[in-house]
Design an enzyme around this catalytic site. Sequence first.
Site, PDB file in Angstrom:
ATOM      1  N   SER A 166       0.826  -1.198   0.000  1.00  0.00           N
ATOM      2  CA  SER A 166       0.000   0.000   0.000  1.00  0.00           C
ATOM      3  C   SER A 166       0.868   1.258   0.000  1.00  0.00           C
ATOM      4  O   SER A 166       1.642   1.479  -0.920  1.00  0.00           O
ATOM      5  CB  SER A 166      -0.961  -0.041   1.202  1.00  0.00           C
ATOM      6  OG  SER A 166      -1.899   1.000   1.129  1.00  0.00           O
TER       7      SER A 166
ATOM      8  N   ASP B 173      -0.530  -3.785  -4.059  1.00  0.00           N
ATOM      9  CA  ASP B 173      -1.639  -2.833  -3.997  1.00  0.00           C
ATOM     10  C   ASP B 173      -1.149  -1.441  -3.590  1.00  0.00           C
ATOM     11  O   ASP B 173      -1.501  -0.934  -2.520  1.00  0.00           O
ATOM     12  CB  ASP B 173      -2.726  -3.316  -3.029  1.00  0.00           C
ATOM     13  CG  ASP B 173      -3.703  -4.261  -3.716  1.00  0.00           C
ATOM     14  OD1 ASP B 173      -3.884  -4.129  -4.928  1.00  0.00           O
ATOM     15  OD2 ASP B 173      -4.278  -5.119  -3.030  1.00  0.00           O
TER      16      ASP B 173
ATOM     17  N   HIS C  37      -6.355  -4.090   0.403  1.00  0.00           N
ATOM     18  CA  HIS C  37      -4.901  -4.039   0.413  1.00  0.00           C
ATOM     19  C   HIS C  37      -4.261  -5.255   1.070  1.00  0.00           C
ATOM     20  O   HIS C  37      -3.066  -5.441   0.973  1.00  0.00           O
ATOM     21  CB  HIS C  37      -4.428  -2.752   1.101  1.00  0.00           C
ATOM     22  CG  HIS C  37      -4.755  -1.525   0.321  1.00  0.00           C
ATOM     23  ND1 HIS C  37      -4.249  -1.298  -0.932  1.00  0.00           N
ATOM     24  CD2 HIS C  37      -5.553  -0.478   0.594  1.00  0.00           C
ATOM     25  CE1 HIS C  37      -4.710  -0.151  -1.395  1.00  0.00           C
ATOM     26  NE2 HIS C  37      -5.499   0.359  -0.500  1.00  0.00           N
TER      27      HIS C  37
END
Length: 467
Positions: A166, A190, A230
Amino acid sequence: MPPGPWKSCFWVGGLLLWLSVGSSGDAPPTPQPNCADFQSANLFEGTDLKVQFLLFVPSNPSCGQLVEGSSDLQNSGFNATLGTKLIIHGFRVLGTKPSWIDKFIRTLLLATNANVIAVDWIYGSTGVYFSAVKNVIKLSLEISLFLNKLLVLGVSESSIHIIGVSLGAHVGGMVGQLFGGQLGQITGLDPAGPEYTRASVEERLDAGDALFVEAIHTDTDSYSYLICDHMRAVHLYISALENSCPLMAFPCASYKAFLAGRCLDCFNPFLLSCPRIGLVEQGGVKIEPLPKEVKVYLLTTSSAPYCKGQQVPGVSPWPRLYTQSMLATLTLRAPASMLLKGESGCHTVHHSLVEFHLKELRNKDTNIEVTFLSSNVTSSSKITIPKQQRYGKGIIAHATPQCQINQVKFKFQSSNRVWKKDRTTIIGKFCTALLPVNDREKMVCLPEPVNLQASVTVSRDLNLACV
């Protein structure tokens, strides 16, 4: 900021890992290692960074050692001749340790002989998201200072692999920029979207940040980061590391085009070397020079290990089916080429092209659900044949090899007439081939035409040779 070492540095107390030695008789007991762990913060403490670097080594994958200075590293079991994996977590709403981090570290060390360093910036990532974003630059500088200490010990830039989750993916990108894009690899799981969808290349993960960059996106087909789960990319990556699912992806312009069967091989641009998720060097791509940026797609199940099918009633349980699948989009970026190697695995996700050729043209779209059956597993896909066109195609993902699929079912979907039963019939030819399809000679068709009536399921035996 130009790459290279910095003169300034700072020191944090390190914990020495005492190595076990054999003992006998009245020898004193062997000292046990002191293991460090992630910090905890709360919403009111999430302002200062308070960064910790926790080293994990193959000989003791469950015991983190707090390292900062060169002396800590030299006394910790850090091996400068091995590759170094740096894990950077993302935004932490409640200031807690990431629930996935321990399994990630253990799996990584089982998959490869390397130094694994977890970056703990819990304090700086807690509280308000936008405050965590403001800490990205400061964190990137601290990580860069730390990596320069590794270089002093003889670690090569190309042996460093940053794995960012993330917001941590963009931290990894900024660190890579500070080293002039010469770090070996950056994997973004992600990468965070808020505050980054319109960011400049200097502020986010980008193709030039390392010798090889891969970004893995899940649960979206248009990079709509706000709906991303995520944690999904993390667990997908762990499954790939465990080799339970060596996941192969296919280059395509979009997810919709991939599902429609428009991207059948990896010839363009990979010359048939399809990329894979995991620790395969350069993603398994075997061409030189590498293309600058390519989007590739694959299908998985919605839960680990991401490569199984649906349970058939009355048979032993299996995970959920592919029609409730997760999209994983792997964007490969590489400004420079390196020696590439492939990898093989025992269990994998297979993708098959399915086609249905109508005997007669129709004045409306034709939708056919196609289902593969093999002992206790089913996998389904939908073929749409546009009006006034002869055939349509789609992609089915299945856990078992194609030669173990013994039956195929068809269901011609009704036109949804409420007042009258749809008795429409169609006749056509069904063909299939395992991806990648490099030539039409791989297509195998049912020997007899298939007659379908709306809303009625029809089954046919499928006999395919093992390759």
